[in-house]
Design an enzyme around this catalytic site. Structure first.
Site, PDB file in Angstrom:
ATOM      1  N   LYS A   1      39.354 -50.821 -72.506  1.00 20.69           N
ATOM      2  CA  LYS A   1      40.563 -51.153 -71.752  1.00 20.69           C
ATOM      3  C   LYS A   1      41.725 -50.799 -72.678  1.00 20.69           C
ATOM      4  O   LYS A   1      42.322 -51.650 -73.337  1.00 20.69           O
ATOM      5  CB  LYS A   1      40.547 -52.629 -71.353  1.00 20.69           C
ATOM      6  N   ALA A   2      41.942 -49.493 -72.745  1.00 20.30           N
ATOM      7  CA  ALA A   2      42.940 -48.944 -73.662  1.00 20.30           C
ATOM      8  C   ALA A   2      44.178 -48.561 -72.874  1.00 20.30           C
ATOM      9  O   ALA A   2      44.074 -47.972 -71.788  1.00 20.30           O
ATOM     10  CB  ALA A   2      42.371 -47.716 -74.362  1.00 20.30           C
TER      11      ALA A   2
END
Ligand code: PMP
Length: 308
Positions: free
Chosen positions: A162-163
């Site tokens: 979850k960048a």
């Protein structure tokens, strides 16, 4: 200093690098690496109002994903997970929100040279939250569009992360959908198979079975996705994770999306093709069970709630 009017919704407290601060004091340098190169990593968590008080939904699983995300980018969070867990609880408590969205984030600050972070780069850790009540009280079917941009592939960047850097793609997907009069975008993966919506996972109901793209289709392994798979299996449905062709969206009996923000939401049409009969009985069964869980009424899933 940031004008208080821009910070109003964030309550009176944020947690920043180990301290509770008022939001206007939690600031970083304009030379932060994250601002220039997108080196931010985050989680999105909900706290729900229950009869026994405010409860955070699957906090351990969200924090575990944050550590998995940063690991894939060679970034070590400078706090133990137990510290961050307490920090999340403390931040929600201090703000006194009964139901809220919680945003833990880890991002690189100053101490870089020509893209590369130096050994002494600042790694910031922050937790903020803002009021958000469950939208399940007013369910409605939304209209989706298959987007022209595709999801990245894991051959390019870790898609299980979850960048922040993945979210410019999400933004373009959503932008295209909204600009064209739709509510949501459905992205295809690099091979043209169904991947996920802009910030939620997708499920298809086909002949009483539930199908969802496998993680190989650039799908973030959503905590809500995992929760729905668990709920559906306990309700007796078989859930099949596989590669899904675009065509199958149009002919499914029901389509729904899941996510921390989206919760469980029916898709009424895709590319203006109405889905099924306009009734969503299986989605509704899952939704009802999900609602029982998040409101603390389910006896079987209390372990998914951290009461504050
Ligand atoms: N896919 C993407 C790209 C997302 O941003 C999200 C939201 N985190 C999801 C799926 C759903 O994940 P979750 O259920 O953990 O919120």
């Amino acid at each position: 200093m940031i004008k208080p009017a821009h910070l109003e919704k964030y309550g009176n407290s944020v947690w920043f690098d180990g301290e509770i601060l008022s939001p206007e004091h939690a600031t970083v340098s304009i030379m932060s690496h994250a601002l220039h190169y997108g080196s931010g990593f985050f989680e999105g968590i909900r706290a729900y109002e229950t009869e026994k008080g405010t409860a955070i939904f699957r906090l351990d699983e969200h924090l575990a994903r944050l550590y998995r995300t940063t690991k894939m980018f060679y970034v070590e969070i400078p706090f133990e997970v137990a510290t961050l867990k307490q920090a999340v609880i403390e931040t929600v408590k201090r703000n006194g929100f009964k139901a809220c969205y919680i945003r833990p984030s880890v991002f690189l600050g100053t101490g870089w040279n020509a893209l590369m972070p130096g050994n002494d780069i600042l790694i910031h850790t922050a937790i903020s939250c803002w009021p958000l009540a469950s939208a399940i009280v007013t369910p409605r079917a939304i209209h989706a569009k298959v987007a022209s941009y595709r999801r990245f592939s894991s051959t390019q960047t870790p898609m299980q992360a979850k960048a922040a850097s993945n979210y410019m793609n999400s933004l373009l997907l959503k932008h295209e959908a909204v600009q064209n009069g739709f509510d949501e975008a459905i992205a295809l993966d690099i091979n043209g198979q169904v991947s996920e919506a802009s910030a939620s996972n997708i499920f298809l109901v086909i002949d009483d079975q539930i199908h969802t793209p496998s993680l190989a289709s650039s799908v973030l392994n959503g905590i809500t996705r995992l929760s729905v798979i668990d709920i559906a299996k306990k309700l007796g449905y078989s859930v099949i994770e596989r590669s899904i062709a675009r065509d199958e969206l149009y002919t499914a009996n029901e389509v729904f999306i899941t996510g921390t923000a989206a919760e469980v939401q029916s898709i009424g049409s895709v590319d203006r093709i109405n889905i099924g009969s306009g009734h969503y009985p299986i989605t509704e069964r899952i939704l009802t069970e999900f609602k029982n869980i998040i409101t603390g009424q389910s006896t079987t899933h209390q372990h998914w709630l951290s009461f504050i």
